[in-house]
Design a protein around this motif. Structure first.
Motif, PDB file in Angstrom:
ATOM      1  N   VAL A 111       0.840  -1.192   0.000  1.00  0.00           N
ATOM      2  CA  VAL A 111       0.000   0.000   0.000  1.00  0.00           C
ATOM      3  C   VAL A 111       0.878   1.246   0.000  1.00  0.00           C
ATOM      4  CG1 VAL A 111      -1.621   1.331   1.372  1.00  0.00           C
ATOM      5  CG2 VAL A 111      -1.933  -1.128   1.138  1.00  0.00           C
ATOM      6  N   GLN A 112       0.596   2.134  -0.935  1.00  0.00           N
ATOM      7  CA  GLN A 112       1.361   3.378  -1.012  1.00  0.00           C
ATOM      8  C   GLN A 112       0.488   4.519  -1.493  1.00  0.00           C
ATOM      9  OE1 GLN A 112       4.889   2.512  -3.543  1.00  0.00           O
ATOM     10  NE2 GLN A 112       6.084   3.441  -1.905  1.00  0.00           N
ATOM     11  N   LEU A 113       0.786   5.708  -0.992  1.00  0.00           N
ATOM     12  CA  LEU A 113       0.265   6.963  -1.534  1.00  0.00           C
ATOM     13  C   LEU A 113       1.484   7.800  -1.878  1.00  0.00           C
ATOM     14  CD1 LEU A 113      -2.599   7.825   0.989  1.00  0.00           C
ATOM     15  CD2 LEU A 113      -2.882   7.109  -1.383  1.00  0.00           C
ATOM     16  N   VAL A 114       1.592   8.221  -3.123  1.00  0.00           N
ATOM     17  CA  VAL A 114       2.762   8.968  -3.563  1.00  0.00           C
ATOM     18  C   VAL A 114       2.310  10.301  -4.146  1.00  0.00           C
ATOM     19  CG1 VAL A 114       4.780   9.010  -5.054  1.00  0.00           C
ATOM     20  CG2 VAL A 114       4.040   6.851  -4.011  1.00  0.00           C
ATOM     21  N   GLU A 115       2.684  11.371  -3.447  1.00  0.00           N
ATOM     22  CA  GLU A 115       2.350  12.705  -3.928  1.00  0.00           C
ATOM     23  C   GLU A 115       3.395  13.209  -4.907  1.00  0.00           C
ATOM     24  OE1 GLU A 115       1.197  12.824   0.578  1.00  0.00           O
ATOM     25  OE2 GLU A 115       2.802  12.023  -0.663  1.00  0.00           O
ATOM     26  N   SER A 116       2.960  14.071  -5.802  1.00  0.00           N
ATOM     27  CA  SER A 116       3.881  14.700  -6.749  1.00  0.00           C
ATOM     28  C   SER A 116       3.293  16.030  -7.196  1.00  0.00           C
ATOM     29  CB  SER A 116       4.125  13.801  -7.966  1.00  0.00           C
ATOM     30  OG  SER A 116       2.908  13.554  -8.655  1.00  0.00           O
ATOM     31  N   GLY A 117       4.150  16.855  -7.794  1.00  0.00           N
ATOM     32  CA  GLY A 117       3.677  18.105  -8.382  1.00  0.00           C
ATOM     33  C   GLY A 117       3.943  19.337  -7.558  1.00  0.00           C
ATOM     34  N   GLY A 118       4.513  19.186  -6.374  1.00  0.00           N
ATOM     35  CA  GLY A 118       4.818  20.356  -5.579  1.00  0.00           C
ATOM     36  C   GLY A 118       5.936  21.178  -6.207  1.00  0.00           C
ATOM     37  N   GLY A 119       6.150  22.359  -5.657  1.00  0.00           N
ATOM     38  CA  GLY A 119       7.208  23.202  -6.188  1.00  0.00           C
ATOM     39  C   GLY A 119       7.063  24.621  -5.720  1.00  0.00           C
ATOM     40  N   LEU A 120       7.769  25.508  -6.416  1.00  0.00           N
ATOM     41  CA  LEU A 120       7.777  26.931  -6.102  1.00  0.00           C
ATOM     42  C   LEU A 120       6.868  27.663  -7.080  1.00  0.00           C
ATOM     43  CD1 LEU A 120       8.997  29.437  -4.639  1.00  0.00           C
ATOM     44  CD2 LEU A 120      10.840  29.359  -6.357  1.00  0.00           C
ATOM     45  N   VAL A 121       6.010  28.511  -6.557  1.00  0.00           N
ATOM     46  CA  VAL A 121       5.094  29.272  -7.400  1.00  0.00           C
ATOM     47  C   VAL A 121       4.968  30.679  -6.824  1.00  0.00           C
ATOM     48  CG1 VAL A 121       3.056  28.461  -6.153  1.00  0.00           C
ATOM     49  CG2 VAL A 121       2.815  29.248  -8.511  1.00  0.00           C
ATOM     50  N   GLN A 122       4.737  31.644  -7.688  1.00  0.00           N
ATOM     51  CA  GLN A 122       4.589  33.028  -7.239  1.00  0.00           C
ATOM     52  C   GLN A 122       3.197  33.269  -6.670  1.00  0.00           C
ATOM     53  OE1 GLN A 122       5.604  35.637 -10.502  1.00  0.00           O
ATOM     54  NE2 GLN A 122       7.796  35.446 -10.074  1.00  0.00           N
ATOM     55  N   PRO A 123       3.070  34.228  -5.767  1.00  0.00           N
ATOM     56  CA  PRO A 123       1.739  34.580  -5.259  1.00  0.00           C
ATOM     57  C   PRO A 123       0.788  34.912  -6.398  1.00  0.00           C
ATOM     58  CG  PRO A 123       3.434  35.639  -3.947  1.00  0.00           C
ATOM     59  CD  PRO A 123       4.144  35.011  -5.116  1.00  0.00           C
ATOM     60  N   GLY A 124      -0.430  34.400  -6.276  1.00  0.00           N
ATOM     61  CA  GLY A 124      -1.420  34.570  -7.322  1.00  0.00           C
ATOM     62  C   GLY A 124      -1.400  33.494  -8.376  1.00  0.00           C
ATOM     63  N   GLY A 125      -0.383  32.660  -8.338  1.00  0.00           N
ATOM     64  CA  GLY A 125      -0.244  31.604  -9.332  1.00  0.00           C
ATOM     65  C   GLY A 125      -1.047  30.366  -8.986  1.00  0.00           C
ATOM     66  N   SER A 126      -0.893  29.358  -9.840  1.00  0.00           N
ATOM     67  CA  SER A 126      -1.619  28.098  -9.677  1.00  0.00           C
ATOM     68  C   SER A 126      -0.650  26.930  -9.671  1.00  0.00           C
ATOM     69  CB  SER A 126      -2.635  27.914 -10.815  1.00  0.00           C
ATOM     70  OG  SER A 126      -3.602  28.919 -10.803  1.00  0.00           O
ATOM     71  N   LEU A 127      -1.081  25.871  -9.040  1.00  0.00           N
ATOM     72  CA  LEU A 127      -0.288  24.647  -8.983  1.00  0.00           C
ATOM     73  C   LEU A 127      -1.244  23.484  -8.751  1.00  0.00           C
ATOM     74  CD1 LEU A 127       2.808  23.954  -9.018  1.00  0.00           C
ATOM     75  CD2 LEU A 127       2.650  23.831  -6.516  1.00  0.00           C
ATOM     76  N   SER A 128      -0.904  22.354  -9.339  1.00  0.00           N
ATOM     77  CA  SER A 128      -1.698  21.145  -9.116  1.00  0.00           C
ATOM     78  C   SER A 128      -0.800  20.063  -8.550  1.00  0.00           C
ATOM     79  CB  SER A 128      -2.317  20.676 -10.435  1.00  0.00           C
ATOM     80  OG  SER A 128      -3.082  19.509 -10.234  1.00  0.00           O
ATOM     81  N   VAL A 129      -1.246  19.424  -7.499  1.00  0.00           N
ATOM     82  CA  VAL A 129      -0.522  18.296  -6.928  1.00  0.00           C
ATOM     83  C   VAL A 129      -1.367  17.043  -7.089  1.00  0.00           C
ATOM     84  CG1 VAL A 129       0.906  19.615  -5.342  1.00  0.00           C
ATOM     85  CG2 VAL A 129      -1.362  18.882  -4.613  1.00  0.00           C
ATOM     86  N   SER A 130      -0.676  15.921  -7.204  1.00  0.00           N
ATOM     87  CA  SER A 130      -1.346  14.639  -7.426  1.00  0.00           C
ATOM     88  C   SER A 130      -0.951  13.650  -6.342  1.00  0.00           C
ATOM     89  CB  SER A 130      -0.940  14.065  -8.788  1.00  0.00           C
ATOM     90  OG  SER A 130      -1.228  14.945  -9.832  1.00  0.00           O
ATOM     91  N   CYS A 131      -1.804  12.668  -6.158  1.00  0.00           N
ATOM     92  CA  CYS A 131      -1.535  11.589  -5.203  1.00  0.00           C
ATOM     93  C   CYS A 131      -1.968  10.285  -5.849  1.00  0.00           C
ATOM     94  CB  CYS A 131      -2.301  11.842  -3.913  1.00  0.00           C
ATOM     95  SG  CYS A 131      -2.249  10.475  -2.740  1.00  0.00           S
ATOM     96  N   ALA A 132      -0.991   9.457  -6.170  1.00  0.00           N
ATOM     97  CA  ALA A 132      -1.264   8.177  -6.805  1.00  0.00           C
ATOM     98  C   ALA A 132      -1.284   7.076  -5.758  1.00  0.00           C
ATOM     99  CB  ALA A 132      -0.210   7.879  -7.860  1.00  0.00           C
ATOM    100  N   ALA A 133      -2.353   6.303  -5.765  1.00  0.00           N
ATOM    101  CA  ALA A 133      -2.495   5.202  -4.809  1.00  0.00           C
ATOM    102  C   ALA A 133      -2.113   3.885  -5.468  1.00  0.00           C
ATOM    103  CB  ALA A 133      -3.930   5.136  -4.302  1.00  0.00           C
ATOM    104  N   SER A 134      -1.506   3.021  -4.699  1.00  0.00           N
ATOM    105  CA  SER A 134      -1.218   1.661  -5.170  1.00  0.00           C
ATOM    106  C   SER A 134      -1.442   0.689  -4.025  1.00  0.00           C
ATOM    107  CB  SER A 134       0.217   1.553  -5.695  1.00  0.00           C
ATOM    108  OG  SER A 134       1.145   1.878  -4.687  1.00  0.00           O
ATOM    109  N   GLY A 135      -1.820  -0.533  -4.381  1.00  0.00           N
ATOM    110  CA  GLY A 135      -2.059  -1.550  -3.362  1.00  0.00           C
ATOM    111  C   GLY A 135      -3.470  -1.547  -2.801  1.00  0.00           C
ATOM    112  N   PHE A 136      -4.278  -0.584  -3.223  1.00  0.00           N
ATOM    113  CA  PHE A 136      -5.678  -0.543  -2.812  1.00  0.00           C
ATOM    114  C   PHE A 136      -6.422   0.353  -3.787  1.00  0.00           C
ATOM    115  CE2 PHE A 136      -6.334   3.713  -0.962  1.00  0.00           C
ATOM    116  CZ  PHE A 136      -5.025   4.162  -0.894  1.00  0.00           C
ATOM    117  N   SER A 137      -7.746   0.237  -3.780  1.00  0.00           N
ATOM    118  CA  SER A 137      -8.560   1.063  -4.668  1.00  0.00           C
ATOM    119  C   SER A 137      -9.103   2.261  -3.906  1.00  0.00           C
ATOM    120  CB  SER A 137      -9.734   0.238  -5.215  1.00  0.00           C
ATOM    121  OG  SER A 137     -10.619   1.068  -5.945  1.00  0.00           O
ATOM    122  N   LEU A 138      -8.714   3.468  -4.334  1.00  0.00           N
ATOM    123  CA  LEU A 138      -9.156   4.635  -3.580  1.00  0.00           C
ATOM    124  C   LEU A 138     -10.631   4.957  -3.786  1.00  0.00           C
ATOM    125  CD1 LEU A 138      -9.358   7.225  -5.697  1.00  0.00           C
ATOM    126  CD2 LEU A 138      -6.906   7.266  -5.407  1.00  0.00           C
TER     127      LEU A 138
END
Length: 120
Positions: A2-29
Motif C-alpha cells: 500500500v502506497q500513496l505517492v504525492e507529486s507536483g509540488g514546487g515553487l510558485v509566485q503569489p497569485g499563481g496556480s499549482l496542481s498536486v497529485s496523489c497516486a495510490a497503489s495496493g488498494f482502490s481509492l
C-alpha cells in the motif's frame, strides 16, 4: 504494498496556480475518503480538502474555499488538488490521506508529502 505517492509540488509566485497529485497503489481509492492535509513549519497539520466516497460534494477548509479544488480519478487511482490564487500562507508540505471504516475499524494511509512554496 500500500502506497500513496504525492507529486507536483514546487515553487510558485503569489497569485499563481499549482496542481498536486496523489497516486495510490495496493488498494482502490474508490472505496476510501480521500483528503489533502498540509503542515507549515511550526504549525499543526491542517485539513485542506476532502473528497467523500461516491457523488457527495467535496468539503474544504475555510482558508482555501473558493481557491482549491479536490478531484479524483478512480480509473487512474489518483486524487488531485488544484490550487489557484495561491498565497504565501499556503506554503506547506501537502499530504495525501486515505481512510475508511472497515468492520468498525479505521483504516488509514498517508503519503510522504510534497512541498509547496508560494513566494516571489
Amino acid at each position: 504494498q500500500v502506497q500513496l505517492v504525492e507529486s507536483g509540488g514546487g515553487l510558485v509566485q503569489p497569485g499563481g496556480s499549482l496542481s498536486v497529485s496523489c497516486a495510490a497503489s495496493g488498494f482502490s481509492l474508490s472505496t476510501y475518503v480521500m483528503s489533502w492535509y498540509r503542515q507549515a513549519p511550526g504549525k499543526e497539520r491542517e485539513l485542506v480538502a476532502t473528497s467523500p466516497i461516491g457523488s457527495a460534494s467535496a468539503n474544504y477548509g475555510d482558508s482555501v474555499k473558493g481557491r482549491f479544488t479536490i478531484s479524483r480519478d478512480n480509473a487512474k487511482n489518483t486524487v488531485y488538488l488544484q490550487m489557484n490564487s495561491l498565497k504565501p500562507e499556503d506554503t506547506a508540505v501537502y499530504f495525501c490521506n486515505a481512510r475508511r471504516i472497515f468492520f468498525g475499524s479505521k483504516i488509514e494511509y498517508w503519503g510522504q508529502g510534497t512541498q509547496v512554496t508560494v513566494s516571489s
